[in-house]
Motif scaffolding. Sequence first.
Motif, mmCIF file in Angstrom:
data_model
loop_
_atom_site.group_PDB
_atom_site.id
_atom_site.type_symbol
_atom_site.label_atom_id
_atom_site.label_comp_id
_atom_site.label_asym_id
_atom_site.label_seq_id
_atom_site.Cartn_x
_atom_site.Cartn_y
_atom_site.Cartn_z
ATOM 1 N N ALA A 77 -24.073 -30.082 3.040
ATOM 2 C CA ALA A 77 -24.805 -30.912 3.999
ATOM 3 C C ALA A 77 -24.057 -30.965 5.323
ATOM 4 N N ASP A 78 -24.744 -30.565 6.390
ATOM 5 C CA ASP A 78 -24.058 -30.386 7.670
ATOM 6 C C ASP A 78 -25.011 -30.684 8.824
ATOM 7 N N ALA A 79 -24.649 -31.654 9.652
ATOM 8 C CA ALA A 79 -25.477 -32.009 10.810
ATOM 9 C C ALA A 79 -25.578 -30.851 11.791
ATOM 10 N N LEU A 80 -24.526 -30.032 11.878
ATOM 11 C CA LEU A 80 -24.564 -28.878 12.778
ATOM 12 C C LEU A 80 -25.698 -27.939 12.401
ATOM 13 N N PHE A 81 -25.849 -27.682 11.105
ATOM 14 C CA PHE A 81 -26.927 -26.798 10.665
ATOM 15 C C PHE A 81 -28.286 -27.420 10.954
ATOM 16 N N VAL A 82 -28.441 -28.689 10.640
ATOM 17 C CA VAL A 82 -29.719 -29.363 10.880
ATOM 18 C C VAL A 82 -30.079 -29.304 12.355
ATOM 19 N N ASN A 83 -29.129 -29.590 13.214
ATOM 20 C CA ASN A 83 -29.388 -29.572 14.651
ATOM 21 C C ASN A 83 -29.705 -28.164 15.149
ATOM 22 N N SER A 84 -29.004 -27.172 14.624
ATOM 23 C CA SER A 84 -29.240 -25.802 15.075
ATOM 24 C C SER A 84 -30.626 -25.325 14.666
ATOM 25 N N MET A 85 -31.091 -25.749 13.492
ATOM 26 C CA MET A 85 -32.441 -25.383 13.062
ATOM 27 C C MET A 85 -33.486 -26.102 13.914
ATOM 28 N N HIS A 86 -33.258 -27.377 14.172
ATOM 29 C CA HIS A 86 -34.200 -28.117 15.007
ATOM 30 C C HIS A 86 -34.290 -27.514 16.403
ATOM 31 N N ALA A 87 -33.180 -27.005 16.910
ATOM 32 C CA ALA A 87 -33.191 -26.363 18.230
ATOM 33 C C ALA A 87 -34.060 -25.112 18.236
ATOM 34 N N LYS A 88 -34.235 -24.504 17.070
ATOM 35 C CA LYS A 88 -35.077 -23.313 16.933
ATOM 36 C C LYS A 88 -36.514 -23.673 16.568
ATOM 37 N N GLY A 89 -36.786 -24.966 16.411
ATOM 38 C CA GLY A 89 -38.119 -25.394 16.015
ATOM 39 C C GLY A 89 -38.372 -25.231 14.522
ATOM 40 N N ILE A 90 -37.302 -25.156 13.723
ATOM 41 C CA ILE A 90 -37.418 -24.979 12.272
ATOM 42 C C ILE A 90 -37.102 -26.301 11.576
ATOM 43 N N LYS A 91 -37.952 -26.704 10.655
ATOM 44 C CA LYS A 91 -37.738 -27.936 9.906
ATOM 45 C C LYS A 91 -36.681 -27.717 8.822
ATOM 46 N N VAL A 92 -35.958 -28.779 8.500
ATOM 47 C CA VAL A 92 -34.962 -28.738 7.432
ATOM 48 C C VAL A 92 -35.376 -29.727 6.349
ATOM 49 N N ILE A 93 -35.744 -29.202 5.187
ATOM 50 C CA ILE A 93 -36.163 -30.028 4.055
ATOM 51 C C ILE A 93 -35.299 -29.629 2.861
ATOM 52 N N PRO A 94 -34.130 -30.269 2.702
ATOM 53 C CA PRO A 94 -33.226 -29.907 1.613
ATOM 54 C C PRO A 94 -33.877 -30.148 0.246
ATOM 55 N N TYR A 95 -33.381 -29.423 -0.749
ATOM 56 C CA TYR A 95 -33.923 -29.635 -2.083
ATOM 57 C C TYR A 95 -32.947 -30.372 -2.990
ATOM 58 N N LEU A 96 -33.509 -31.169 -3.893
ATOM 59 C CA LEU A 96 -32.749 -31.884 -4.916
ATOM 60 C C LEU A 96 -32.848 -31.087 -6.202
ATOM 61 N N SER A 97 -31.704 -30.694 -6.764
ATOM 62 C CA SER A 97 -31.702 -29.871 -7.968
ATOM 63 C C SER A 97 -30.901 -30.527 -9.097
ATOM 64 N N ASN A 98 -31.404 -30.349 -10.321
ATOM 65 C CA ASN A 98 -30.620 -30.727 -11.501
ATOM 66 C C ASN A 98 -29.986 -29.495 -12.143
ATOM 67 N N ASN A 99 -30.153 -28.337 -11.471
ATOM 68 C CA ASN A 99 -29.558 -27.072 -11.931
ATOM 69 C C ASN A 99 -29.908 -26.763 -13.393
ATOM 70 N N TRP A 100 -31.181 -27.062 -13.739
ATOM 71 C CA TRP A 100 -31.741 -26.760 -15.069
ATOM 72 C C TRP A 100 -31.130 -27.644 -16.165
#
Length: 548
Positions: A77-100
Motif C-alpha cells: 500500500a503506497d500513496a505514491l502509487f495511488v497518486n501516480s495512477m490518479h495523475a494518469k486518470g486511472i482508478k485504484v481499487i485494491p483487492y481484499l484477498s484471503n489467499n484461498w
Amino acid sequence: MRPEKRFAFIVLLMAGLFSQLFFENKACAYESLSYLYGGNTATYINSVAATGANLTTVCPDYFEINSSGTLRVTSKADALFVNSMHAKGIKVIPYLSNNWDRTLGRAAVTNRAAFAVELAAKVKELECDGVNIDIQNLTEADRNSFTDFVRLLRAALPGNKSLWVCVAANPWGINTGWQGSYDYKTLGESSDSIFIMAYDEHYTGGSPGAVASLSFVEESITYALKYVPPAKIIIGIPFYGRYWKQGAATGGYGITIADVERLAASLQFSAGYDNTAQCARGTLVVKDTDNAYIWGSSRLSAGTYDIWYENEASIEKKLLLVSKYKLAGAGSWALGQEPQRFWKNYGLWLFGRPFSDIENNWAQSYILKLTQEGIISGFPDKRFAPEGKLTRSQAAAIFVKILGLQNETGSKPFADTAGHWAQKQIAIARQYGIFAGYENNMFHPDKNITREEFAVICDKILFSPDTVNFAQKVYSDVSPETNSWSNKSIIMLSMNNILSGYPDGTFRPRNTISRAEAVRVTAALLDYPGGFSMSPGKIQNPASIEPR
C-alpha cells in the motif's frame, strides 16, 4: 436530373453524412482493469506504463486478513502509487484477498460488522477509489454471512467509493461448494460490479485442458446474466496458462503467458491452437541443461510438458464477448504476466472492433479514448480513416465539443454553411472567436486544415501563460521568420507535450493534419492540467484566428 448530377449529389450527401457521424455517435464506455500482484510500486508503475492508454482501473494487492478476522494492510500500500495512477486518470481499487485460505475468509465474515467499518476507513484513508472483495474457497455454508458482509461494507463505504465483488465462474449452476458461496443476485444488488473469475476451468490437480475455453467463458456470462444486469458484470480473463508434465502424478501448475512465449522461443516447442477450446496449446521439451525458469524463480525439470495458454487470437475472442453481451468491461489476472504486444490492439478488441482500419495504428488508443468519451466516431462502413485529412468543419466540431459549447446557439451562419451538417458547430465556433471566415462571408467548411492552423487554434483555447522561450529552435522548419503567426503556438504546445513533430526534426507546419494526428492532439488537450480559457459564460477576449 442527369445521371452524372444525381451521382454527384449522392456523393456529396454521403460525404456530409460521414462527416456528421464522425462527431455525433457516442460509444459505450467499458471498464478495463488488471490486477497487480507479487511486485512493488516501481514494478507496478512500469507494468501499467506498458499498457499504454488501455487501462481504466488497477487493483493492487493491498488488503489481506489476519487470523483474528481483522484487516491486514500489506506493505504494498503506497500513496505514491495511488497518486501516480490518479495523475494518469486511472482508478485504484485494491483487492481484499484471503489467499484461498478458508479459515481466514470465515474469520473475516464472522467479524463482518467490525471488519466492514475497518476496511471502509482504510479505503478512505488511502484515497483509493473503492475496494474489490476477492474472498475465495468458502462454501454454501458461508453464503449468507458473506453476502451480509458485502451489504455491511456497502453501507460503510462512502457513496463515491466503488464496491466490486469477485465471484467464481459457474456455467454449471452449482449451488454447493465454492460456487455455492456466491449469491449472484444479492451480491449484484449490494455492489457496483461483479467480477466473474472466468478462468481455472482446468486447474492444479485436474486433467489437462484449457484454463478458459471460449464456451466456458460465454456460458459463465449467460449464467450471470440471469441474476445480474449486464452493466454490472466485468468478465475476467487469464494472463496465465497451466502445464502438465507427461508421466507426472499431478499437474496443472500455473505459468505466465510471457514465460510460455520466452521458453517457446529458446527451447524445443511445438505450438498449436485448439479450435474447440479456442485457446493456444503446445508441447515443451526441457533438457537437463536447459535453464527453464518461470515466474517465482521456479525451474522446470527435464521432461515433456503439455501447456495450455492464451494468445492474441484467444484473448480477442474473449474480449469481444464484452460488446456482444453489453457488459461493463473486462479485467485480467495479472498484469505483467502477458507479452507487452497484447496491449497493441487490446482496446480495439474490448470495444468490439468498432473500426475496421485502426488495427496496429499508432493512434489507436487515442481514437478509442475519444470515441469512448463521445467526441468522435467513424463512418457507417466501420472505417475511421485515420490517415484521412481533417476539414475545417470537422475541426470546428471537435473544438465545440471539447469546450462543452454544443448547447450554445451560435452566431449567424456563413454564406456557404447553410444546410451543412456542421452549420451549428461552425456558428458557435464563430461566436466564440475560435474560427474566422474568408472574404464575402465564406467559411469553406470542407477545406482541409493545416498542422499550424490547428496548433494556433489549440493554443488559443488553452489557458497557457507565456512561460517558455519562444526564441528557441524546436523544429528545423519552424521559426519566427517563416512562421510569424504560428511560431509561438507551435512552441507552446510542443513544450507542453501536446504537439510533436517528426523523427527528422521537422514539424511540417503547412501539411494538412490527418484525422489520427488531430485525435492525438485533442486527447492531449483534454489531459492538459491548465484547462481551457473559454467555456459557456467565460470568454477571455476572443480574437478570431484568420485562415491562411
